[in-house]
Design a protein around this motif. Structure first.
Motif, PDB file in Angstrom:
ATOM      1  N   SER A   1       0.796  -1.226   0.000  1.00 39.70           N
ATOM      2  CA  SER A   1       0.000   0.000   0.000  1.00 39.70           C
ATOM      3  C   SER A   1       0.827   1.274   0.000  1.00 39.70           C
ATOM      4  O   SER A   1       0.274   2.374  -0.034  1.00 39.70           O
ATOM      5  N   HIS A   2       2.165   1.156   0.038  1.00 34.20           N
ATOM      6  CA  HIS A   2       3.021   2.342   0.086  1.00 34.20           C
ATOM      7  C   HIS A   2       4.007   2.335  -1.074  1.00 34.20           C
ATOM      8  O   HIS A   2       3.985   1.456  -1.940  1.00 34.20           O
ATOM      9  N   SER A   3       4.891   3.316  -1.058  1.00 34.49           N
ATOM     10  CA  SER A   3       5.963   3.387  -2.053  1.00 34.49           C
ATOM     11  C   SER A   3       7.263   2.836  -1.478  1.00 34.49           C
ATOM     12  O   SER A   3       8.328   3.035  -2.056  1.00 34.49           O
TER      13      SER A   3
ATOM     14  N   LEU B   1       0.304   9.607  12.276  1.00 34.29           N
ATOM     15  CA  LEU B   1       0.146   8.402  11.459  1.00 34.29           C
ATOM     16  C   LEU B   1      -0.633   7.330  12.217  1.00 34.29           C
ATOM     17  O   LEU B   1      -1.502   6.652  11.649  1.00 34.29           O
ATOM     18  N   THR B   2      -0.355   7.193  13.519  1.00 37.23           N
ATOM     19  CA  THR B   2      -1.075   6.218  14.343  1.00 37.23           C
ATOM     20  C   THR B   2      -2.560   6.557  14.416  1.00 37.23           C
ATOM     21  O   THR B   2      -3.417   5.668  14.317  1.00 37.23           O
ATOM     22  N   MET B   3      -2.868   7.840  14.573  1.00 36.27           N
ATOM     23  CA  MET B   3      -4.269   8.268  14.648  1.00 36.27           C
ATOM     24  C   MET B   3      -4.989   8.016  13.315  1.00 36.27           C
ATOM     25  O   MET B   3      -6.147   7.581  13.306  1.00 36.27           O
ATOM     26  N   VAL B   4      -4.300   8.271  12.203  1.00 37.52           N
ATOM     27  CA  VAL B   4      -4.905   8.042  10.887  1.00 37.52           C
ATOM     28  C   VAL B   4      -5.183   6.566  10.680  1.00 37.52           C
ATOM     29  O   VAL B   4      -6.255   6.177  10.202  1.00 37.52           O
ATOM     30  N   HIS B   5      -4.220   5.697  11.051  1.00 38.07           N
ATOM     31  CA  HIS B   5      -4.411   4.254  10.900  1.00 38.07           C
ATOM     32  C   HIS B   5      -5.510   3.727  11.823  1.00 38.07           C
ATOM     33  O   HIS B   5      -6.266   2.828  11.451  1.00 38.07           O
ATOM     34  N   ARG B   6      -5.576   4.303  13.016  1.00 37.92           N
ATOM     35  CA  ARG B   6      -6.531   3.795  14.009  1.00 37.92           C
ATOM     36  C   ARG B   6      -7.949   4.298  13.768  1.00 37.92           C
ATOM     37  O   ARG B   6      -8.908   3.532  13.846  1.00 37.92           O
ATOM     38  N   PHE B   7      -8.089   5.576  13.442  1.00 39.92           N
ATOM     39  CA  PHE B   7      -9.429   6.161  13.349  1.00 39.92           C
ATOM     40  C   PHE B   7      -9.788   6.639  11.940  1.00 39.92           C
ATOM     41  O   PHE B   7     -10.898   7.124  11.727  1.00 39.92           O
TER      42      PHE B   7
ATOM     43  N   MET C   1       0.798  10.294   4.671  1.00 34.12           N
ATOM     44  CA  MET C   1       1.184  10.322   6.079  1.00 34.12           C
ATOM     45  C   MET C   1       2.396   9.418   6.329  1.00 34.12           C
ATOM     46  O   MET C   1       3.276   9.752   7.120  1.00 34.12           O
ATOM     47  N   GLY C   2       2.427   8.271   5.634  1.00 34.21           N
ATOM     48  CA  GLY C   2       3.575   7.387   5.753  1.00 34.21           C
ATOM     49  C   GLY C   2       4.850   8.050   5.262  1.00 34.21           C
ATOM     50  O   GLY C   2       5.920   7.909   5.875  1.00 34.21           O
ATOM     51  N   ASN C   3       4.749   8.796   4.163  1.00 29.85           N
ATOM     52  CA  ASN C   3       5.918   9.500   3.633  1.00 29.85           C
ATOM     53  C   ASN C   3       6.335  10.657   4.537  1.00 29.85           C
ATOM     54  O   ASN C   3       7.532  10.933   4.682  1.00 29.85           O
ATOM     55  N   ILE C   4       5.371  11.330   5.135  1.00 29.37           N
ATOM     56  CA  ILE C   4       5.697  12.402   6.092  1.00 29.37           C
ATOM     57  C   ILE C   4       6.438  11.823   7.284  1.00 29.37           C
ATOM     58  O   ILE C   4       7.432  12.402   7.755  1.00 29.37           O
ATOM     59  N   TYR C   5       5.969  10.684   7.785  1.00 25.27           N
ATOM     60  CA  TYR C   5       6.615  10.019   8.918  1.00 25.27           C
ATOM     61  C   TYR C   5       8.068   9.663   8.593  1.00 25.27           C
ATOM     62  O   TYR C   5       8.963   9.807   9.433  1.00 25.27           O
TER      63      TYR C   5
END
Length: 306
Positions: free
Chosen positions: A169-171, A252-258, A270-274
């Motif tokens: 799901s990512h690059s 990123l945790t909040m986006v994945h969770r909620f 968000m993954g790339n920002i992290y």
């Protein structure tokens, strides 16, 4: 697609704009490489910076530089239309370095917090306690803690059977992304990863917070307001680096969770920002906030008066 390879999704929905999207990403990677190389060069060539605080800063810059190197080939490769597939071995190796370097960044930030605590709360013992040999020991402990603990679940990725569609799901490759595609028993990896995050990132954040509570308590005990300014100023850069690392993780945790109902593109961004925000911001933070670094860089690039 080969059965032992995986397809990197990249930035779904932006395929037609990849040539434009590659411009800001190329710029960010340029900042990561040039900025952190500049910090390492300044610390290496300036004898006055050969002291514990800047040794830890060099560790942080080296960690950020390696983080950029671990992802640049797949992120820009996708945006430039050079690659879309990655082999299982390459994917596992990339996952190993991404997660190991994330834990290493947290460990270095913890070491830097300890450095500031000793310098401010026990200044008379600073030079005698943080000797070169102890700094080397701390550096080796950080390296071992970051990469040895992550090894067991990463090795198990090689043993899993991947029967679901090989679409990531990512690059770039992440441990949790590969787990999602596995049809084997992933219970050990899931629990181990949770415990590892709690015992590293969460514990490090808690200890950093406690160290700053003690630092603030010690500084406020100083009678003169002018005397309080200098120790606080030496901590500003580190506090900004800590925020640059933990805010993207929390987001990123909040986006994945909620945010499961949100666009998959947001998860990818968000993954790339992290991955890219701390390595790109740290050299800027320390170049602006740290006088010794800033003055040395200005000497390298003198501005001629008109």
């Amino acid at each position: 697609m080969n059965s032992s390879s995986f397809l990197l999704t990249g930035f779904a929905g932006l395929e037609k704009q990849y040539s434009w999207v590659s411009i800001p990403f190329s710029s960010i990677y340029a900042i990561v490489f040039l900025g952190n190389c500049m910090v390492l060069h300044v610390i290496w060539t300036e004898p006055s910076l050969h002291q514990p605080m800047f040794y830890f800063l060099a560790m942080l810059a080296l960690t950020d530089l390696c983080m950029g190197l671990s992802t640049v080939h797949t992120v820009l490769g996708i945006l430039w239309g050079l690659i879309r597939e990655i082999t299982l071995d390459s994917c596992i190796a990339q996952s190993y370095f991404i997660h190991g370097l994330s834990f290493m960044e947290s460990s270095v930030l913890l070491a830097m917090a300890f450095d500031r605590y000793v310098a401010i709360c026990n200044p008379l013992h600073y030079s005698s306690f943080l000797t070169n040999s102890r700094i080397i020991t701390i550096g080796l402990a950080i390296l071992g803690r970051s990469f040895l603990f992550i090894t067991p679940p990463i090795i198990r990725l090689k043993l899993f059977h991947y029967c679901r569609p090989h679409i990531l799901s990512h690059s770039f490759c992440l441990h949790q992304d590969l787990l999602r595609l596995a049809c084997s028993d992933i219970q050990f990896n899931s629990y181990y990863a949770l415990v590892l995050v709690l015992c590293t990132l969460l514990l490090d954040a808690l200890i950093i917070l406690i160290s700053y509570i003690l630092i603030i308590k010690s500084v406020l005990a100083v009678a003169s307001r002018k005397e309080r300014q200098k120790p606080f100023q030496t901590c500003i850069s580190h506090i900004c680096a800590v925020l640059a690392f933990y805010i993207p993780i929390i987001s990123l945790t909040m986006v994945h969770r909620f945010g499961k109902h949100l666009s998959p593109l947001l998860h990818v961004l968000m993954g790339n920002i992290y991955i890219l925000f701390p390595p790109s911001m740290n050299p800027i933070i320390y170049s602006i906030q740290t006088y010794q670094i800033r003055s040395r860089i200005l000497r390298l690039f003198p501005l001629k008066r008109l």
